[in-house]
Design an enzyme around this catalytic site. Sequence first.
Site, PDB file in Angstrom:
ATOM      1  N   LYS A   1     -12.306 -13.126 -14.796  1.00 10.36           N
ATOM      2  CA  LYS A   1     -12.681 -13.431 -16.184  1.00 10.36           C
ATOM      3  C   LYS A   1     -12.193 -14.815 -16.650  1.00 10.36           C
ATOM      4  O   LYS A   1     -12.938 -15.559 -17.271  1.00 10.36           O
ATOM      5  CB  LYS A   1     -12.086 -12.351 -17.099  1.00 10.36           C
ATOM      6  CG  LYS A   1     -12.522 -12.443 -18.540  1.00 10.36           C
ATOM      7  CD  LYS A   1     -13.686 -11.531 -18.784  1.00 10.36           C
ATOM      8  CE  LYS A   1     -14.203 -11.579 -20.181  1.00 10.36           C
ATOM      9  NZ  LYS A   1     -15.412 -10.762 -20.300  1.00 10.36           N
TER      10      LYS A   1
ATOM     11  N   HIS B   1       7.467  -7.698  -3.920  1.00 12.18           N
ATOM     12  CA  HIS B   1       6.137  -8.117  -4.366  1.00 12.18           C
ATOM     13  C   HIS B   1       6.223  -9.445  -5.116  1.00 12.18           C
ATOM     14  O   HIS B   1       6.535  -9.466  -6.296  1.00 12.18           O
ATOM     15  CB  HIS B   1       5.527  -7.054  -5.284  1.00 12.18           C
ATOM     16  CG  HIS B   1       5.084  -5.834  -4.555  1.00 12.18           C
ATOM     17  ND1 HIS B   1       3.845  -5.728  -3.983  1.00 12.18           N
ATOM     18  CD2 HIS B   1       5.733  -4.684  -4.283  1.00 12.18           C
ATOM     19  CE1 HIS B   1       3.735  -4.559  -3.394  1.00 12.18           C
ATOM     20  NE2 HIS B   1       4.867  -3.896  -3.553  1.00 12.18           N
TER      21      HIS B   1
ATOM     22  N   CYS C   1       5.528  -5.967   1.580  1.00 11.77           N
ATOM     23  CA  CYS C   1       5.888  -4.559   1.449  1.00 11.77           C
ATOM     24  C   CYS C   1       5.267  -3.745   2.596  1.00 11.77           C
ATOM     25  O   CYS C   1       5.660  -3.906   3.735  1.00 11.77           O
ATOM     26  CB  CYS C   1       5.484  -4.063   0.062  1.00 11.77           C
ATOM     27  SG  CYS C   1       6.280  -2.513  -0.347  1.00 11.77           S
ATOM     28  N   TYR C   2       4.254  -2.921   2.339  1.00 10.34           N
ATOM     29  CA  TYR C   2       3.632  -2.202   3.448  1.00 10.34           C
ATOM     30  C   TYR C   2       3.130  -3.199   4.497  1.00 10.34           C
ATOM     31  O   TYR C   2       3.192  -2.939   5.694  1.00 10.34           O
ATOM     32  CB  TYR C   2       2.485  -1.316   2.951  1.00 10.34           C
ATOM     33  CG  TYR C   2       1.761  -0.594   4.061  1.00 10.34           C
ATOM     34  CD1 TYR C   2       2.327   0.520   4.659  1.00 10.34           C
ATOM     35  CD2 TYR C   2       0.528  -1.036   4.532  1.00 10.34           C
ATOM     36  CE1 TYR C   2       1.683   1.175   5.711  1.00 10.34           C
ATOM     37  CE2 TYR C   2      -0.133  -0.399   5.567  1.00 10.34           C
ATOM     38  CZ  TYR C   2       0.458   0.717   6.159  1.00 10.34           C
ATOM     39  OH  TYR C   2      -0.169   1.351   7.182  1.00 10.34           O
TER      40      TYR C   2
ATOM     41  N   GLU D   1       3.851 -11.211  -6.178  1.00  8.10           N
ATOM     42  CA  GLU D   1       2.710 -11.440  -7.082  1.00  8.10           C
ATOM     43  C   GLU D   1       2.929 -10.882  -8.474  1.00  8.10           C
ATOM     44  O   GLU D   1       2.183 -11.212  -9.394  1.00  8.10           O
ATOM     45  CB  GLU D   1       1.420 -10.843  -6.490  1.00  8.10           C
ATOM     46  CG  GLU D   1       1.425  -9.345  -6.238  1.00  8.10           C
ATOM     47  CD  GLU D   1       2.112  -8.980  -4.924  1.00  8.10           C
ATOM     48  OE1 GLU D   1       2.685  -9.888  -4.287  1.00  8.10           O
ATOM     49  OE2 GLU D   1       2.086  -7.806  -4.553  1.00  8.10           O
TER      50      GLU D   1
ATOM     51  N   SER E   1     -26.209 -10.616 -23.924  1.00  5.33           N
ATOM     52  CA  SER E   1     -25.575  -9.758 -24.927  1.00  5.33           C
ATOM     53  C   SER E   1     -24.829 -10.597 -25.951  1.00  5.33           C
ATOM     54  O   SER E   1     -24.399 -10.090 -26.974  1.00  5.33           O
ATOM     55  CB  SER E   1     -24.592  -8.822 -24.233  1.00  5.33           C
ATOM     56  OG  SER E   1     -23.535  -9.586 -23.677  1.00  5.33           O
ATOM     57  N   GLY E   2     -24.661 -11.891 -25.644  1.00  4.93           N
ATOM     58  CA  GLY E   2     -23.836 -12.712 -26.530  1.00  4.93           C
ATOM     59  C   GLY E   2     -22.392 -12.732 -26.074  1.00  4.93           C
ATOM     60  O   GLY E   2     -21.584 -13.477 -26.597  1.00  4.93           O
ATOM     61  N   GLY E   3     -22.076 -11.917 -25.067  1.00  3.04           N
ATOM     62  CA  GLY E   3     -20.733 -11.925 -24.499  1.00  3.04           C
ATOM     63  C   GLY E   3     -20.554 -13.128 -23.578  1.00  3.04           C
ATOM     64  O   GLY E   3     -21.524 -13.828 -23.238  1.00  3.04           O
ATOM     65  N   VAL E   4     -19.316 -13.353 -23.166  1.00  2.00           N
ATOM     66  CA  VAL E   4     -19.004 -14.539 -22.374  1.00  2.00           C
ATOM     67  C   VAL E   4     -19.714 -14.518 -21.013  1.00  2.00           C
ATOM     68  O   VAL E   4     -20.289 -15.519 -20.586  1.00  2.00           O
ATOM     69  CB  VAL E   4     -17.479 -14.640 -22.129  1.00  2.00           C
ATOM     70  CG1 VAL E   4     -17.159 -15.889 -21.332  1.00  2.00           C
ATOM     71  CG2 VAL E   4     -16.728 -14.651 -23.443  1.00  2.00           C
ATOM     72  N   ASP E   5     -19.688 -13.371 -20.345  1.00  2.00           N
ATOM     73  CA  ASP E   5     -20.184 -13.336 -18.972  1.00  2.00           C
ATOM     74  C   ASP E   5     -21.681 -13.628 -18.884  1.00  2.00           C
ATOM     75  O   ASP E   5     -22.107 -14.494 -18.122  1.00  2.00           O
ATOM     76  CB  ASP E   5     -19.885 -11.979 -18.313  1.00  2.00           C
ATOM     77  CG  ASP E   5     -18.414 -11.625 -18.415  1.00  2.00           C
ATOM     78  OD1 ASP E   5     -17.614 -12.550 -18.627  1.00  2.00           O
ATOM     79  OD2 ASP E   5     -18.075 -10.430 -18.307  1.00  2.00           O
ATOM     80  N   SER E   6     -22.469 -12.893 -19.666  1.00  2.00           N
ATOM     81  CA  SER E   6     -23.914 -13.127 -19.558  1.00  2.00           C
ATOM     82  C   SER E   6     -24.268 -14.517 -20.082  1.00  2.00           C
ATOM     83  O   SER E   6     -25.206 -15.143 -19.591  1.00  2.00           O
ATOM     84  CB  SER E   6     -24.713 -12.032 -20.270  1.00  2.00           C
ATOM     85  OG  SER E   6     -24.427 -11.991 -21.645  1.00  2.00           O
TER      86      SER E   6
ATOM     87  N   GLY F   1       0.842  -1.202   0.000  1.00  2.00           N
ATOM     88  CA  GLY F   1       0.000   0.000   0.000  1.00  2.00           C
ATOM     89  C   GLY F   1       0.866   1.236   0.000  1.00  2.00           C
ATOM     90  O   GLY F   1       2.067   1.155   0.302  1.00  2.00           O
TER      91      GLY F   1
END
Length: 516
Positions: A372, A173, A82-83, A175, A226-231, A55
């Site tokens: 995602k 870090h 770190c912090y 990560e 919507s045709g997108g992956v998520d919906s 942070g």
Amino acid sequence: MHQRLLIIDFGSQVTQLIARRLRELNVYCEIHPFQAVTEDFLADYRPRAVILSGGPASVYAEGAPMPPTAVFELGVPVLGICYGQQVMMHMLGGLVERGDGRAEFGRAYVTPEDEELPLLEGWFATGREQVWMSHGDHVSRLAPGFRVFGTSPGAPFAITADPDRKFYAVQFHPEVHHTPNGARFYENFVREAGFAGDWTMGAYREEAIAKIRQQVGDAKVICGLSGGVDSSVAAVLIHEAIGDQLTCVFVDHGLLRQGEADEVVTMFRDNYNIPLIHADESELFLGELDGVSDPETKRKIIGRLFIDVFQKHAAEVGGAEFLAQGTLYPDVIESVSFSGGPSVTIKSHHNVGGLPEKMGLKLVEPLRELFKDEVRALGRELGLPPSFIGRHPFPGPGLAIRCPGEITRPKLEILRRADAVYIDQIRRHGLYDEIWQAFAAILPVRTVGVMGDGRTYDFALALRAVTSVDGMTADYYPFSHDFLGETATRIINEVPGVNRVTYDITSKPPGTIEWE
Ligand code: XMP
């Protein structure tokens, strides 16, 4: 209930990456801002391990963010980064010194001390490890019980630990990508903490289905598709849970890509038997957009009409109590802000924003805990076709924001055809999966050209392709000149109305991915 790891966020830019690394190890973790982590929260949450993030603050600053001391009394492993390291030293009896203006930033090399630590298994094979440092203050005296296990020229306390209590505190870090062996570090940490790696998409699917059934009972649910992956993934999952209690509404606003409406309808209605209302509202949308060229006005018109149309068709379902949305974890993580402003910001989903309040609906959001790539894994688990799962993101306002200036049907038709050729090129060259998003935009200019023996006066196009992790920042994709040349030739030969093709080499920032 999964074994849970708690990440306490002190506002580092890379806290989400910690969660990514852990999820890749099949460990379920959640990020919570430090303000939310009270003693009661801890008692209730019962994490199997805790990570204190980095942070921007200094432990000496007034009101410096701190976790409750109970974090160190849970009897579970704690890792401070770190912090987070400075917080541990400050709270456990060590000393942190101000950076006197000298910050250490960037690549550094850590070498081991004499002692071995299970956390460092697989490290130091070449005698040293590259790590990423980014700090101003630094630890100058260790808290009782801690010893040094690794040092770097700028950080004598680069890796410290109290092995008996399984408290670990590092200055760098692990990560980030620039700590190449960081995944191994986290793997060792979760092994030391006794995680069984029980977070898998197969298990998640079963749990999510049970949860949806419990939440919804025998009520009806509608889902904007919507045709997108998520919906799409949300819809298939919910359908698996409650069958025909779910109805999807797919609004075709006339701003979709070539063949898109058919693809969505075929997949959902015909392959999956999911009840689907296909609302062809292109006349309405294109009519209201006629003559409009201001980007924000376009977006507002589309947003408003979308809500009206969705509401109209949802009424056909009759008595739906729930609205399903494909909200993802990055949309709901509360991010910590230290620079004035509200201390907690939550991003909201914008496509069907406003609907739940307006229609008095409750939300079903079965992807709220997922990133995602996990949604894509869940989609695979549910048997969605790989071509569908790997699709590039497509914005709610569709081609409207890829057609700067006035939107006309002939321009949309040119854009659809050119975009299809461009994507076909990308697929043929095996580049589709390397690219976050690629599309064509039709520019509001005509240019002079020569084709055969004649003069042409046709539209210019811009091609865009970017790499990105989350759409927040992006780099343009470095296509070869051969690829670009071949693509331009194909578009001009195959798409009447275009006589010039350009390639957009702007990164984000300062550009955005879409043109409007
Ligand atoms: P920008 O253009 O802001 O886009 O760099 C970042 C990502 O978001 C997508 N995008 C949208 N997605 N509704 C959406 O569902 C929208 O209104 C919208 N605007 C931009 C964009 O395609 C990119 O992936």
